[in-house]
Scaffold this motif. Structure first.
Motif, mmCIF file in Angstrom:
data_model
loop_
_atom_site.group_PDB
_atom_site.id
_atom_site.type_symbol
_atom_site.label_atom_id
_atom_site.label_comp_id
_atom_site.label_asym_id
_atom_site.label_seq_id
_atom_site.Cartn_x
_atom_site.Cartn_y
_atom_site.Cartn_z
ATOM 1 N N LEU A 249 0.823 -1.206 0.000
ATOM 2 C CA LEU A 249 0.000 0.000 0.000
ATOM 3 C C LEU A 249 0.857 1.255 0.000
ATOM 4 O O LEU A 249 0.458 2.301 -0.517
ATOM 5 N N ARG A 311 -10.989 -0.988 -2.600
ATOM 6 C CA ARG A 311 -11.180 0.315 -3.248
ATOM 7 C C ARG A 311 -12.363 0.359 -4.207
ATOM 8 O O ARG A 311 -12.935 1.422 -4.439
ATOM 9 N N HIS A 369 -13.062 2.003 0.115
ATOM 10 C CA HIS A 369 -12.258 2.495 1.237
ATOM 11 C C HIS A 369 -10.770 2.299 0.933
ATOM 12 O O HIS A 369 -10.378 1.327 0.281
ATOM 13 N N CYS A 370 -9.979 3.235 1.408
ATOM 14 C CA CYS A 370 -8.533 3.095 1.300
ATOM 15 C C CYS A 370 -7.918 3.238 2.689
ATOM 16 O O CYS A 370 -8.436 3.961 3.551
#
Length: 510
Positions: A249, A311, A369-370
Protein backbone atom coordinates in the motif's frame (compact mmCIF):
# COMPACT_ATOMS: atom_id res chain seq x y z
CA UNK A 1 22.99 -32.41 -11.81
CA UNK A 2 26.18 -30.89 -10.38
CA UNK A 3 26.83 -27.20 -10.79
CA UNK A 4 30.18 -25.69 -11.71
CA UNK A 5 31.90 -23.71 -9.00
CA UNK A 6 32.19 -20.07 -9.84
CA UNK A 7 35.99 -19.98 -9.65
CA UNK A 8 36.44 -22.94 -12.00
CA UNK A 9 34.80 -21.40 -15.06
CA UNK A 10 37.00 -18.97 -17.04
CA UNK A 11 35.37 -16.19 -19.03
CA UNK A 12 36.43 -17.69 -22.33
CA UNK A 13 34.94 -21.08 -21.50
CA UNK A 14 33.44 -22.60 -24.69
CA UNK A 15 31.39 -25.29 -22.95
CA UNK A 16 27.85 -24.05 -22.59
CA UNK A 17 24.39 -25.31 -21.70
CA UNK A 18 21.98 -24.89 -24.63
CA UNK A 19 19.12 -23.82 -22.35
CA UNK A 20 18.91 -22.62 -18.74
CA UNK A 21 15.41 -22.30 -17.28
CA UNK A 22 15.09 -20.07 -14.21
CA UNK A 23 12.13 -21.31 -12.18
CA UNK A 24 10.93 -24.86 -11.45
CA UNK A 25 7.18 -24.35 -11.23
CA UNK A 26 4.69 -25.83 -13.72
CA UNK A 27 6.03 -23.56 -16.52
CA UNK A 28 9.59 -24.85 -16.17
CA UNK A 29 8.45 -28.46 -15.64
CA UNK A 30 6.32 -28.45 -18.79
CA UNK A 31 9.13 -26.93 -20.88
CA UNK A 32 11.56 -29.56 -19.54
CA UNK A 33 9.12 -32.25 -20.67
CA UNK A 34 9.13 -30.96 -24.24
CA UNK A 35 12.87 -30.31 -24.36
CA UNK A 36 13.58 -33.84 -23.08
CA UNK A 37 12.32 -35.42 -26.30
CA UNK A 38 8.62 -35.84 -25.59
CA UNK A 39 7.05 -34.88 -28.89
CA UNK A 40 3.37 -34.08 -29.64
CA UNK A 41 1.67 -35.47 -32.77
CA UNK A 42 -1.95 -35.48 -33.86
CA UNK A 43 -3.47 -38.70 -32.55
CA UNK A 44 -4.54 -40.63 -35.69
CA UNK A 45 -7.71 -41.80 -33.89
CA UNK A 46 -8.72 -38.35 -32.64
CA UNK A 47 -11.18 -35.85 -34.09
CA UNK A 48 -11.04 -32.24 -32.93
CA UNK A 49 -14.47 -30.56 -32.55
CA UNK A 50 -13.15 -27.45 -34.36
CA UNK A 51 -13.38 -28.53 -38.03
CA UNK A 52 -11.11 -25.76 -39.36
CA UNK A 53 -8.33 -26.51 -36.88
CA UNK A 54 -8.76 -30.25 -37.44
CA UNK A 55 -8.34 -29.79 -41.19
CA UNK A 56 -5.13 -27.84 -40.63
CA UNK A 57 -3.79 -30.53 -38.31
CA UNK A 58 -4.53 -33.27 -40.83
CA UNK A 59 -2.63 -31.44 -43.57
CA UNK A 60 0.65 -32.06 -41.73
CA UNK A 61 -0.28 -35.00 -39.51
CA UNK A 62 3.06 -36.69 -40.19
CA UNK A 63 4.88 -33.79 -38.53
CA UNK A 64 5.03 -33.11 -34.78
CA UNK A 65 3.15 -30.01 -33.67
CA UNK A 66 6.49 -28.45 -32.68
CA UNK A 67 7.63 -28.49 -36.33
CA UNK A 68 4.46 -27.03 -37.77
CA UNK A 69 3.59 -23.38 -38.40
CA UNK A 70 2.10 -22.36 -35.05
CA UNK A 71 0.91 -19.01 -36.37
CA UNK A 72 -1.08 -20.81 -39.08
CA UNK A 73 -2.61 -23.20 -36.55
CA UNK A 74 -3.53 -20.32 -34.22
CA UNK A 75 -5.46 -18.34 -36.82
CA UNK A 76 -9.11 -17.91 -35.86
CA UNK A 77 -8.82 -19.45 -32.39
CA UNK A 78 -10.31 -17.65 -29.41
CA UNK A 79 -9.86 -18.29 -25.72
CA UNK A 80 -9.24 -16.84 -22.29
CA UNK A 81 -5.56 -16.10 -22.88
CA UNK A 82 -4.06 -13.20 -24.76
CA UNK A 83 -1.30 -15.44 -26.10
CA UNK A 84 -2.44 -17.34 -29.22
CA UNK A 85 -0.15 -20.36 -28.72
CA UNK A 86 -1.55 -20.76 -25.20
CA UNK A 87 -5.06 -20.94 -26.67
CA UNK A 88 -3.87 -23.44 -29.32
CA UNK A 89 -2.17 -25.80 -26.88
CA UNK A 90 -5.13 -25.61 -24.50
CA UNK A 91 -7.62 -26.58 -27.18
CA UNK A 92 -5.38 -29.48 -28.26
CA UNK A 93 -5.14 -30.75 -24.67
CA UNK A 94 -8.70 -29.87 -23.56
CA UNK A 95 -10.96 -29.38 -26.60
CA UNK A 96 -13.98 -27.13 -25.92
CA UNK A 97 -13.17 -26.98 -22.21
CA UNK A 98 -14.76 -23.52 -21.87
CA UNK A 99 -18.08 -25.00 -23.01
CA UNK A 100 -18.04 -27.46 -20.14
CA UNK A 101 -16.98 -30.53 -22.14
CA UNK A 102 -14.34 -33.03 -21.07
CA UNK A 103 -13.23 -34.22 -24.49
CA UNK A 104 -9.98 -36.20 -24.55
CA UNK A 105 -6.79 -34.63 -25.84
CA UNK A 106 -6.18 -34.95 -29.58
CA UNK A 107 -2.43 -35.27 -29.03
CA UNK A 108 -0.30 -38.38 -29.01
CA UNK A 109 3.03 -38.07 -27.20
CA UNK A 110 6.09 -39.94 -28.43
CA UNK A 111 9.53 -40.06 -26.84
CA UNK A 112 12.01 -39.17 -29.60
CA UNK A 113 15.52 -38.82 -28.23
CA UNK A 114 16.70 -37.04 -31.38
CA UNK A 115 14.61 -34.07 -30.27
CA UNK A 116 16.24 -33.84 -26.85
CA UNK A 117 17.79 -30.44 -26.11
CA UNK A 118 20.09 -30.44 -23.05
CA UNK A 119 18.91 -28.00 -20.39
CA UNK A 120 19.02 -27.12 -16.71
CA UNK A 121 16.15 -25.94 -14.50
CA UNK A 122 17.25 -23.80 -11.56
CA UNK A 123 14.69 -23.58 -8.76
CA UNK A 124 14.62 -22.20 -5.23
CA UNK A 125 13.02 -25.35 -3.78
CA UNK A 126 11.84 -28.73 -5.05
CA UNK A 127 9.92 -28.92 -8.37
CA UNK A 128 6.53 -27.28 -8.10
CA UNK A 129 7.58 -23.69 -7.48
CA UNK A 130 5.23 -21.44 -5.53
CA UNK A 131 2.68 -24.23 -5.04
CA UNK A 132 4.74 -25.54 -2.12
CA UNK A 133 4.30 -22.23 -0.29
CA UNK A 134 0.52 -21.86 -0.68
CA UNK A 135 -2.04 -22.42 2.05
CA UNK A 136 -2.68 -26.14 1.71
CA UNK A 137 -6.36 -26.36 2.68
CA UNK A 138 -7.77 -23.93 0.10
CA UNK A 139 -9.18 -25.06 -3.23
CA UNK A 140 -7.58 -24.00 -6.50
CA UNK A 141 -9.45 -21.64 -8.78
CA UNK A 142 -9.02 -24.11 -11.67
CA UNK A 143 -10.37 -27.64 -11.94
CA UNK A 144 -7.83 -30.29 -11.03
CA UNK A 145 -7.74 -31.60 -14.60
CA UNK A 146 -6.75 -28.13 -15.85
CA UNK A 147 -3.74 -28.15 -13.53
CA UNK A 148 -2.23 -31.27 -15.08
CA UNK A 149 0.78 -31.35 -17.36
CA UNK A 150 1.11 -33.39 -20.59
CA UNK A 151 1.62 -37.13 -20.29
CA UNK A 152 0.25 -37.79 -16.78
CA UNK A 153 -3.43 -37.43 -15.91
CA UNK A 154 -4.04 -35.52 -12.70
CA UNK A 155 -6.79 -37.96 -11.70
CA UNK A 156 -4.43 -40.94 -12.02
CA UNK A 157 -2.18 -39.51 -9.31
CA UNK A 158 -5.05 -38.37 -7.07
CA UNK A 159 -7.36 -41.38 -7.28
CA UNK A 160 -10.04 -41.41 -4.64
CA UNK A 161 -9.84 -37.66 -4.02
CA UNK A 162 -12.50 -36.55 -6.51
CA UNK A 163 -14.90 -34.30 -4.63
CA UNK A 164 -18.01 -34.26 -6.82
CA UNK A 165 -19.11 -34.30 -10.43
CA UNK A 166 -19.71 -30.54 -10.42
CA UNK A 167 -16.72 -29.52 -8.31
CA UNK A 168 -13.42 -31.27 -9.00
CA UNK A 169 -11.06 -28.54 -7.83
CA UNK A 170 -7.86 -29.40 -6.00
CA UNK A 171 -5.93 -28.22 -2.97
CA UNK A 172 -2.45 -26.69 -3.32
CA UNK A 173 -1.07 -29.66 -1.37
CA UNK A 174 -2.45 -32.06 -3.96
CA UNK A 175 -1.15 -29.96 -6.84
CA UNK A 176 2.37 -29.54 -5.43
CA UNK A 177 2.52 -33.31 -4.83
CA UNK A 178 1.37 -33.93 -8.41
CA UNK A 179 4.13 -31.72 -9.88
CA UNK A 180 6.81 -33.29 -7.70
CA UNK A 181 5.73 -36.80 -8.71
CA UNK A 182 5.38 -35.77 -12.35
CA UNK A 183 9.08 -34.92 -12.57
CA UNK A 184 9.98 -38.39 -11.25
CA UNK A 185 7.50 -40.27 -13.43
CA UNK A 186 8.68 -38.53 -16.60
CA UNK A 187 12.34 -39.07 -15.76
CA UNK A 188 13.16 -35.36 -15.69
CA UNK A 189 15.07 -35.28 -12.37
CA UNK A 190 18.48 -35.09 -14.05
CA UNK A 191 17.57 -31.65 -15.45
CA UNK A 192 16.55 -30.09 -12.12
CA UNK A 193 18.84 -28.35 -9.66
CA UNK A 194 16.96 -27.63 -6.42
CA UNK A 195 17.63 -24.97 -3.78
CA UNK A 196 19.32 -22.75 -6.35
CA UNK A 197 19.26 -18.96 -6.30
CA UNK A 198 20.21 -16.96 -9.39
CA UNK A 199 21.87 -13.65 -8.56
CA UNK A 200 22.70 -12.40 -12.07
CA UNK A 201 22.01 -13.25 -15.69
CA UNK A 202 23.87 -11.08 -18.19
CA UNK A 203 24.52 -11.21 -21.89
CA UNK A 204 28.07 -11.89 -23.08
CA UNK A 205 28.99 -10.49 -26.50
CA UNK A 206 30.01 -13.00 -29.17
CA UNK A 207 30.87 -10.65 -32.02
CA UNK A 208 28.47 -10.88 -34.96
CA UNK A 209 26.72 -14.03 -33.74
CA UNK A 210 24.12 -14.23 -30.99
CA UNK A 211 25.86 -13.89 -27.65
CA UNK A 212 25.83 -16.19 -24.67
CA UNK A 213 24.30 -15.67 -21.26
CA UNK A 214 26.35 -15.89 -18.10
CA UNK A 215 24.20 -17.11 -15.21
CA UNK A 216 25.59 -16.74 -11.68
CA UNK A 217 24.22 -17.65 -8.30
CA UNK A 218 24.56 -20.15 -5.48
CA UNK A 219 23.12 -23.46 -4.40
CA UNK A 220 22.09 -23.82 -0.78
CA UNK A 221 23.15 -27.16 0.67
CA UNK A 222 22.32 -28.65 4.06
CA UNK A 223 22.62 -26.12 6.82
CA UNK A 224 23.75 -22.68 5.74
CA UNK A 225 26.34 -23.82 3.20
CA UNK A 226 26.21 -21.82 -0.03
CA UNK A 227 28.08 -23.13 -3.08
CA UNK A 228 28.52 -20.40 -5.74
CA UNK A 229 28.31 -21.27 -9.43
CA UNK A 230 28.71 -19.67 -12.82
CA UNK A 231 27.65 -21.20 -16.12
CA UNK A 232 27.07 -20.13 -19.70
CA UNK A 233 23.91 -20.66 -21.72
CA UNK A 234 22.93 -20.12 -25.32
CA UNK A 235 19.35 -19.40 -24.25
CA UNK A 236 17.78 -18.40 -20.95
CA UNK A 237 14.10 -18.90 -20.13
CA UNK A 238 12.40 -16.80 -17.43
CA UNK A 239 9.84 -19.02 -15.70
CA UNK A 240 9.92 -17.43 -12.26
CA UNK A 241 6.20 -16.83 -11.84
CA UNK A 242 4.81 -13.68 -10.28
CA UNK A 243 4.51 -14.26 -6.55
CA UNK A 244 8.00 -13.20 -5.44
CA UNK A 245 7.17 -9.71 -4.13
CA UNK A 246 3.78 -8.73 -2.68
CA UNK A 247 2.32 -5.41 -3.74
CA UNK A 248 2.30 -2.86 -0.94
CA UNK A 249 0.00 0.00 0.00
CA UNK A 250 2.91 2.32 0.73
CA UNK A 251 1.29 3.78 3.83
CA UNK A 252 2.51 4.60 7.32
CA UNK A 253 2.96 1.58 9.59
CA UNK A 254 2.88 -1.08 6.87
CA UNK A 255 6.02 -2.65 8.32
CA UNK A 256 4.54 -3.05 11.81
CA UNK A 257 4.62 -6.65 13.08
CA UNK A 258 0.86 -7.17 12.88
CA UNK A 259 0.68 -6.29 9.14
CA UNK A 260 1.24 -9.18 6.70
CA UNK A 261 1.12 -9.70 2.93
CA UNK A 262 0.46 -13.44 2.55
CA UNK A 263 -2.43 -15.79 3.25
CA UNK A 264 0.16 -18.24 4.55
CA UNK A 265 0.90 -15.85 7.42
CA UNK A 266 -2.74 -16.08 8.41
CA UNK A 267 -2.51 -19.88 8.42
CA UNK A 268 0.46 -19.68 10.76
CA UNK A 269 -1.37 -17.27 13.06
CA UNK A 270 -4.52 -19.37 13.41
CA UNK A 271 -2.49 -22.54 13.95
CA UNK A 272 -0.62 -20.99 16.89
CA UNK A 273 -2.62 -21.79 20.02
CA UNK A 274 -4.18 -18.67 21.47
CA UNK A 275 -2.87 -16.21 18.88
CA UNK A 276 -6.20 -15.78 17.07
CA UNK A 277 -9.63 -16.90 18.22
CA UNK A 278 -13.26 -15.96 18.70
CA UNK A 279 -12.37 -13.45 21.40
CA UNK A 280 -9.72 -11.69 19.27
CA UNK A 281 -10.17 -8.28 17.72
CA UNK A 282 -11.17 -8.44 14.04
CA UNK A 283 -8.74 -9.33 11.28
CA UNK A 284 -8.55 -6.65 8.59
CA UNK A 285 -8.29 -7.99 5.02
CA UNK A 286 -7.37 -5.45 2.33
CA UNK A 287 -8.05 -6.38 -1.30
CA UNK A 288 -10.84 -7.68 -3.53
CA UNK A 289 -9.18 -10.59 -5.35
CA UNK A 290 -9.22 -14.31 -4.75
CA UNK A 291 -6.36 -14.24 -2.24
CA UNK A 292 -8.33 -11.74 -0.16
CA UNK A 293 -11.40 -13.96 -0.43
CA UNK A 294 -9.30 -16.95 0.70
CA UNK A 295 -8.16 -14.95 3.73
CA UNK A 296 -11.77 -14.02 4.57
CA UNK A 297 -12.85 -17.66 4.39
CA UNK A 298 -9.91 -18.90 6.43
CA UNK A 299 -10.52 -16.29 9.13
CA UNK A 300 -14.25 -17.03 9.36
CA UNK A 301 -13.57 -20.76 9.50
CA UNK A 302 -11.58 -20.11 12.68
CA UNK A 303 -14.43 -18.03 14.17
CA UNK A 304 -12.58 -14.73 13.98
CA UNK A 305 -14.51 -11.69 12.75
CA UNK A 306 -13.39 -9.94 9.57
CA UNK A 307 -13.21 -6.34 8.40
CA UNK A 308 -12.86 -6.35 4.61
CA UNK A 309 -11.70 -3.15 2.89
CA UNK A 310 -11.30 -2.63 -0.86
CA UNK A 311 -11.18 0.31 -3.25
CA UNK A 312 -13.79 -0.78 -5.79
CA UNK A 313 -17.56 -0.67 -5.48
CA UNK A 314 -19.13 -3.94 -4.42
CA UNK A 315 -21.02 -4.12 -7.72
CA UNK A 316 -17.99 -3.26 -9.86
CA UNK A 317 -18.19 -5.41 -13.04
CA UNK A 318 -14.42 -5.90 -12.98
CA UNK A 319 -14.43 -7.96 -9.77
CA UNK A 320 -13.18 -11.51 -10.38
CA UNK A 321 -16.23 -13.02 -8.67
CA UNK A 322 -18.40 -11.92 -11.61
CA UNK A 323 -16.45 -14.31 -13.86
CA UNK A 324 -16.83 -17.42 -11.69
CA UNK A 325 -19.78 -19.84 -12.05
CA UNK A 326 -21.66 -20.22 -8.77
CA UNK A 327 -21.89 -24.00 -9.04
CA UNK A 328 -18.09 -24.39 -9.23
CA UNK A 329 -17.13 -21.65 -6.77
CA UNK A 330 -19.80 -21.48 -4.06
CA UNK A 331 -17.37 -20.31 -1.35
CA UNK A 332 -16.19 -17.33 -3.41
CA UNK A 333 -19.77 -16.35 -4.14
CA UNK A 334 -20.47 -16.57 -0.42
CA UNK A 335 -17.74 -13.96 0.12
CA UNK A 336 -19.07 -11.83 -2.72
CA UNK A 337 -22.58 -11.97 -1.28
CA UNK A 338 -21.25 -10.70 2.06
CA UNK A 339 -19.26 -7.97 0.29
CA UNK A 340 -22.54 -6.69 -1.16
CA UNK A 341 -24.95 -7.33 1.72
CA UNK A 342 -22.95 -6.75 4.92
CA UNK A 343 -21.71 -3.24 4.17
CA UNK A 344 -20.65 -0.79 6.86
CA UNK A 345 -23.01 2.25 6.98
CA UNK A 346 -21.84 5.32 5.08
CA UNK A 347 -22.69 7.74 7.91
CA UNK A 348 -19.95 8.86 10.35
CA UNK A 349 -19.53 7.07 13.68
CA UNK A 350 -19.34 9.20 16.80
CA UNK A 351 -16.75 7.04 18.54
CA UNK A 352 -15.15 4.81 15.90
CA UNK A 353 -12.53 3.36 18.24
CA UNK A 354 -15.14 1.73 20.47
CA UNK A 355 -17.00 -1.48 19.73
CA UNK A 356 -19.53 -0.26 17.19
CA UNK A 357 -23.00 -1.79 16.90
CA UNK A 358 -22.79 -1.09 13.16
CA UNK A 359 -20.28 -3.90 12.71
CA UNK A 360 -21.74 -7.26 11.77
CA UNK A 361 -20.78 -10.04 14.19
CA UNK A 362 -18.76 -12.10 11.70
CA UNK A 363 -17.96 -9.97 8.66
CA UNK A 364 -18.24 -6.31 7.65
CA UNK A 365 -17.53 -4.97 4.19
CA UNK A 366 -15.91 -1.57 3.46
CA UNK A 367 -16.28 -0.88 -0.26
CA UNK A 368 -14.56 2.18 -1.77
CA UNK A 369 -12.26 2.50 1.24
CA UNK A 370 -8.53 3.09 1.30
CA UNK A 371 -6.14 2.56 4.18
CA UNK A 372 -4.36 5.70 5.40
CA UNK A 373 -2.17 4.26 8.15
CA UNK A 374 -1.50 1.49 10.64
CA UNK A 375 -0.73 2.62 14.17
CA UNK A 376 1.61 0.97 16.71
CA UNK A 377 -1.34 0.42 19.08
CA UNK A 378 -2.92 -1.87 16.40
CA UNK A 379 -5.44 0.69 15.21
CA UNK A 380 -6.06 1.08 11.49
CA UNK A 381 -7.17 4.36 9.90
CA UNK A 382 -9.32 4.12 6.76
CA UNK A 383 -11.10 6.68 4.60
CA UNK A 384 -14.33 6.07 2.71
CA UNK A 385 -15.46 7.52 -0.61
CA UNK A 386 -17.32 10.29 1.27
CA UNK A 387 -14.07 11.40 2.94
CA UNK A 388 -15.06 10.16 6.41
CA UNK A 389 -12.23 8.67 8.46
CA UNK A 390 -12.80 5.45 10.36
CA UNK A 391 -10.54 3.90 12.98
CA UNK A 392 -10.70 0.28 14.13
CA UNK A 393 -8.64 -1.82 16.49
CA UNK A 394 -7.55 -5.05 14.86
CA UNK A 395 -5.60 -8.15 15.83
CA UNK A 396 -3.98 -8.69 12.43
CA UNK A 397 -3.90 -7.10 8.96
CA UNK A 398 -3.55 -8.91 5.65
CA UNK A 399 -2.74 -6.70 2.67
CA UNK A 400 -3.54 -8.85 -0.37
CA UNK A 401 -3.58 -6.54 -3.37
CA UNK A 402 -1.44 -8.55 -5.80
CA UNK A 403 2.16 -9.56 -6.34
CA UNK A 404 5.08 -8.62 -8.57
CA UNK A 405 7.86 -10.75 -10.04
CA UNK A 406 11.34 -10.17 -8.67
CA UNK A 407 13.73 -9.99 -11.62
CA UNK A 408 16.58 -8.37 -9.69
CA UNK A 409 19.10 -10.66 -11.41
CA UNK A 410 18.50 -8.92 -14.76
CA UNK A 411 19.71 -5.47 -15.70
CA UNK A 412 17.23 -2.76 -14.73
CA UNK A 413 15.40 -5.56 -12.85
CA UNK A 414 14.03 -6.61 -16.22
CA UNK A 415 12.02 -3.42 -16.63
CA UNK A 416 13.40 -2.83 -20.14
CA UNK A 417 11.72 -6.07 -21.25
CA UNK A 418 8.16 -4.85 -20.55
CA UNK A 419 5.54 -3.59 -22.97
CA UNK A 420 6.15 -0.23 -21.30
CA UNK A 421 9.89 -0.06 -20.44
CA UNK A 422 9.26 2.96 -18.19
CA UNK A 423 7.27 0.87 -15.69
CA UNK A 424 8.10 -2.19 -13.56
CA UNK A 425 7.13 -5.61 -14.88
CA UNK A 426 3.61 -6.50 -13.81
CA UNK A 427 1.78 -9.60 -14.94
CA UNK A 428 -1.47 -7.73 -15.50
CA UNK A 429 -0.50 -4.14 -16.24
CA UNK A 430 2.93 -4.52 -17.88
CA UNK A 431 3.91 -8.07 -18.91
CA UNK A 432 7.13 -8.87 -20.72
CA UNK A 433 6.96 -8.01 -24.42
CA UNK A 434 7.44 -11.24 -26.40
CA UNK A 435 7.04 -12.65 -29.87
CA UNK A 436 3.58 -14.26 -29.52
CA UNK A 437 4.62 -17.47 -31.31
CA UNK A 438 8.15 -18.08 -29.97
CA UNK A 439 7.91 -16.35 -26.55
CA UNK A 440 11.31 -14.78 -27.18
CA UNK A 441 11.72 -11.33 -25.64
CA UNK A 442 11.51 -8.65 -28.31
CA UNK A 443 14.14 -6.58 -26.51
CA UNK A 444 16.63 -9.42 -25.97
CA UNK A 445 17.42 -12.26 -28.45
CA UNK A 446 18.08 -15.57 -26.73
CA UNK A 447 16.00 -14.60 -23.70
CA UNK A 448 12.53 -16.16 -23.41
CA UNK A 449 9.69 -15.66 -20.93
CA UNK A 450 6.61 -17.70 -20.08
CA UNK A 451 3.81 -18.09 -17.56
CA UNK A 452 2.61 -15.16 -15.41
CA UNK A 453 5.49 -13.00 -16.69
CA UNK A 454 3.71 -12.83 -20.06
CA UNK A 455 0.19 -12.65 -18.65
CA UNK A 456 -0.67 -16.37 -18.39
CA UNK A 457 -1.57 -16.75 -14.72
CA UNK A 458 -3.41 -20.06 -15.04
CA UNK A 459 -1.55 -23.37 -15.38
CA UNK A 460 -4.04 -24.27 -18.07
CA UNK A 461 -2.57 -21.61 -20.36
CA UNK A 462 1.05 -21.26 -19.28
CA UNK A 463 1.76 -24.60 -20.97
CA UNK A 464 1.46 -22.75 -24.28
CA UNK A 465 4.73 -21.00 -23.52
CA UNK A 466 6.45 -24.39 -23.35
CA UNK A 467 5.08 -25.31 -26.78
CA UNK A 468 6.15 -21.99 -28.33
CA UNK A 469 9.67 -22.05 -26.85
CA UNK A 470 10.30 -25.73 -27.58
CA UNK A 471 9.08 -25.27 -31.16
CA UNK A 472 11.35 -22.24 -31.66
CA UNK A 473 14.44 -23.96 -30.23
CA UNK A 474 13.89 -27.17 -32.19
CA UNK A 475 13.48 -25.28 -35.46
CA UNK A 476 16.63 -23.27 -34.80
CA UNK A 477 18.56 -26.42 -33.93
CA UNK A 478 17.33 -28.07 -37.13
CA UNK A 479 18.37 -25.02 -39.17
CA UNK A 480 21.83 -25.07 -37.56
CA UNK A 481 22.27 -28.78 -38.31
CA UNK A 482 21.21 -28.28 -41.93
CA UNK A 483 23.53 -25.29 -42.28
CA UNK A 484 26.47 -27.26 -40.87
CA UNK A 485 25.67 -30.22 -43.13
CA UNK A 486 25.61 -27.90 -46.14
CA UNK A 487 28.96 -26.36 -45.20
CA UNK A 488 30.52 -29.83 -44.79
CA UNK A 489 29.13 -30.91 -48.16
CA UNK A 490 30.48 -27.78 -49.84
CA UNK A 491 33.92 -28.27 -48.25
CA UNK A 492 34.02 -31.90 -49.35
CA UNK A 493 32.98 -30.90 -52.87
CA UNK A 494 35.64 -28.21 -52.96
CA UNK A 495 38.29 -30.68 -51.84
CA UNK A 496 37.20 -33.20 -54.43
CA UNK A 497 37.46 -30.61 -57.22
CA UNK A 498 40.92 -29.58 -56.01
CA UNK A 499 42.14 -33.18 -56.10
CA UNK A 500 40.65 -33.75 -59.53
CA UNK A 501 42.16 -30.52 -60.87
CA UNK A 502 45.65 -31.37 -59.59
CA UNK A 503 45.86 -34.45 -61.81
CA UNK A 504 49.01 -36.41 -61.03
CA UNK A 505 51.00 -33.48 -59.78
CA UNK A 506 50.57 -34.49 -56.12
CA UNK A 507 49.73 -31.03 -54.86
CA UNK A 508 46.14 -31.67 -53.62
CA UNK A 509 44.65 -31.73 -50.08
CA UNK A 510 45.31 -34.87 -48.12
Amino acid sequence: MPLLEEGSVPRDCTQTVPVVIIGNGPSGICLSYLLSGYTPYLDPMAVHPNPILFRKLQEAKQLPITEQDLEFLCEGLEGRSGNPVAVLFDTLLHPNADLGFEFPSVLQWRMEKKHNIPHLILGKATPGGAWHAMEGSMLTISLGVWMELPGVNYKDLTSGKRRSVSNDRATPDEISSYYKNYVKLMGLQKNFVDNTYVTSSTGVSQGLSQGLWEVRGYQQLQGDTHVPFSLFAENVVLATGASDSPARLGVEGEDLPYVFHSVRDLGVAVSCHGKLGSSSDPVLVVGAGLSAADAVLCTLNHRVSVLHAFRKRADDPGLIFKQLPKTLYPEYHRVYHMMCSQVYPASPVANPTSSSPSLFPDYTSFPEHCVLSFQPDMHCVMRGSNGVLRVFKVSMVLVLIGTYPNLFFLKEQGQYLGLDPSRPISCRQNPIDINPYTFECNAEPGLFAMGPLVGDNFVRFLKGGALGIASCLRKRLKQRIEKNRKLITEEEGCGRREREGSGGRGGGFV
